[in-house]
Scaffold this motif. Structure first.
Motif, short mmCIF file in Angstrom:
data_model
loop_
_atom_site.label_atom_id
_atom_site.label_comp_id
_atom_site.label_asym_id
_atom_site.label_seq_id
_atom_site.Cartn_x
_atom_site.Cartn_y
_atom_site.Cartn_z
N TRP A 144 42.29 43.55 50.67
CA TRP A 144 41.51 43.54 49.42
C TRP A 144 42.10 44.48 48.34
O TRP A 144 42.00 44.16 47.14
CB TRP A 144 40.04 43.88 49.69
N PRO A 145 42.73 45.63 48.69
CA PRO A 145 43.31 46.44 47.60
C PRO A 145 44.41 45.71 46.83
O PRO A 145 44.40 45.73 45.58
CB PRO A 145 43.84 47.68 48.33
N PRO A 146 45.38 45.04 47.51
CA PRO A 146 46.36 44.28 46.75
C PRO A 146 45.73 43.16 45.93
O PRO A 146 46.15 42.90 44.80
CB PRO A 146 47.29 43.70 47.83
N ALA A 147 44.72 42.50 46.49
CA ALA A 147 44.06 41.41 45.77
C ALA A 147 43.38 41.92 44.50
O ALA A 147 43.48 41.30 43.43
CB ALA A 147 43.05 40.71 46.68
N LEU A 148 42.71 43.04 44.61
CA LEU A 148 42.04 43.62 43.44
C LEU A 148 43.07 44.05 42.39
O LEU A 148 42.87 43.84 41.19
CB LEU A 148 41.20 44.83 43.87
N THR A 149 44.17 44.62 42.84
CA THR A 149 45.24 45.02 41.92
C THR A 149 45.76 43.82 41.13
O THR A 149 46.01 43.91 39.93
CB THR A 149 46.40 45.66 42.70
N MET A 150 45.89 42.68 41.82
CA MET A 150 46.47 41.51 41.19
C MET A 150 45.53 40.83 40.20
O MET A 150 45.98 40.04 39.36
CB MET A 150 46.94 40.51 42.24
N VAL A 151 44.23 41.10 40.29
CA VAL A 151 43.32 40.58 39.27
C VAL A 151 43.76 41.09 37.89
O VAL A 151 43.85 40.33 36.93
CB VAL A 151 41.86 41.00 39.56
N PHE A 152 44.05 42.39 37.82
CA PHE A 152 44.48 42.99 36.56
C PHE A 152 45.96 42.71 36.28
O PHE A 152 46.34 42.36 35.16
CB PHE A 152 44.23 44.49 36.59
N GLY A 153 46.79 42.87 37.32
CA GLY A 153 48.23 42.70 37.14
C GLY A 153 48.61 41.30 36.71
O GLY A 153 49.46 41.11 35.84
N SER A 154 47.97 40.29 37.30
CA SER A 154 48.34 38.91 36.98
C SER A 154 47.86 38.51 35.58
O SER A 154 48.53 37.75 34.88
CB SER A 154 47.78 37.95 38.04
N PHE A 155 46.72 39.05 35.15
CA PHE A 155 46.26 38.77 33.79
C PHE A 155 47.25 39.34 32.77
O PHE A 155 47.62 38.69 31.80
CB PHE A 155 44.87 39.36 33.56
N ILE A 156 47.69 40.57 33.03
CA ILE A 156 48.66 41.21 32.14
C ILE A 156 49.99 40.45 32.13
O ILE A 156 50.65 40.31 31.10
CB ILE A 156 48.87 42.68 32.56
N ALA A 157 50.37 39.89 33.30
CA ALA A 157 51.62 39.15 33.40
C ALA A 157 51.63 37.95 32.47
O ALA A 157 52.67 37.61 31.88
CB ALA A 157 51.85 38.70 34.84
#
Length: 332
Positions: A43-56
């Motif tokens: 879940w920590p990587p998944a939560l990180t990617m919510v923000f990271g993927s939007f920024i990408a």
């Protein structure tokens, strides 16, 4: 050129088909695995990617600009795993964002995309085999967050100029421009070999500061460049070097449904924003990225000196590039 009503309302059909294929494949795979167990562990990587993927999808920063420091510094994930995960997850997210960009027919500069990609492919391959084993990821990260911050400061200052000219494509495109884009793409490819991202923001600096390309055009163009680069990087590590780690694969599976949507959402939202709002969003990202690196790494001694030197040198470099552009575009 103004968009017609038809092009404004165009649906990115290929993007929706891509998402459907990705999600169906993911559901078929996870049917024989416990989804709850996957997210309980990741879940920590998944939560990180919510923000990271939007920024990408909404900026020239790939998701690895967010995930790499968080994974390596906060979650204690080995840099090689974080890099390989970045290539893998961006192969889904950035592809979706690019299909959204193409489906909406957003303006991009194809000369920028073609020649930067040409140099980037060579730089990525060379960097993967020769540079990655030699460079400390922490020192490299400090170097680049300091460089990107200096770029953001110069871009902010340039945008304060009321008469700043911006263009939708490189003006009077010549052979020297081809060579310049290939060289910047080559360096950007080496940067991407370290982190799983970098060619997009590195060449974006050149496009906006030196060529005066509008952020509204440079941003989607950089997303397409990073898409091509990240697919190649994923292929290199998964099929050629075969060093794609089980941990990277587990995190990838957990994040696939997230990145199927959020990068494309970012690309869609940024298409609705005016140029200066896009630039302001980028300033915020660059400042948060720099401060986050300072907070997590807590550099001292030689590392702190490196940050200061790079910041000052970057300010000088990008100010010089901006000055050259103003001289080129000023009336005789």
């Amino acid at each position: 050129m103004a968009q017609t009503g038809k092009s404004k309302n165009r649906l990115p059909v290929v993007y929706f088909v891509f998402v459907a294929i990705v999600l169906i494949t993911w559901l078929v795979y996870t049917r024989s695995n416990s989804i709850a167990a996957i997210y309980r562990k990741n879940w920590p990587p998944a939560l990180t990617m919510v923000f990271g993927s939007f920024i990408a999808g909404s900026s020239p920063e790939g998701s690895a600009a967010i995930s790499f420091p968080i994974f390596t510094l906060l979650l204690n994930i080995p840099p090689a795993v974080a890099r390989n995960f970045s290539f893998a997850i961006q192969s889904i997210g950035m592809t979706g964002a690019s299909l959204m960009i193409l489906g909406l027919r957003l303006k991009v500069d194809w000369n920028y995309i073609k020649f930067v990609t040409l140099g980037g492919v060579v730089g990525l391959v060379l960097g993967t085999y020769t540079v990655v084993p030699l460079v400390s990821p922490i020192m490299a990260k400090l170097f680049f967050v300091s460089l990107w911050l200096s770029f953001g400061l110069v871009l902010w200052r340039e945008n304060l100029r009321p008469n700043r000219q911006v263009f939708d494509q490189i003006q009077n495109f010549q052979k020297t421009d081809k060579i310049r884009l290939i060289l910047f793409g080559f360096v950007g490819g080496i940067i991407s070999s370290l982190f799983g991202t970098g060619i997009n923001i590195f060449t974006y600096c050149l496009m906006t500061i030196y060529y005066g390309i509008s952020e509204k055009v440079a941003t989607p163009s950089s997303v397409i460049i990073m898409t091509i680069e990240t697919i190649l990087g994923f292929f290199l590590h998964a099929r050629v070097l075969r060093d794609f780690q089980p941990l990277a694969f587990e995190m990838w599976i957990a994040c696939v449904p997230i990145v199927a949507f959020f990068p494309a959402l970012g690309a869609f939202i940024v298409s609705k924003l005016p140029r200066k709002r896009i630039a302001q969003f980028l300033y915020l990202i660059l400042i948060v990225q720099f401060l986050g690196a300072m907070w997590v790494i807590k550099p001292s001694g030689i590392k702190l000196i490196l940050c200061a030197v790079v910041l000052v040198a970057g300010l000088g470099l990008f100010t010089y590039l901006a000055k050259i552009r103003r001289l080129k575009t000023s009336p005789e």
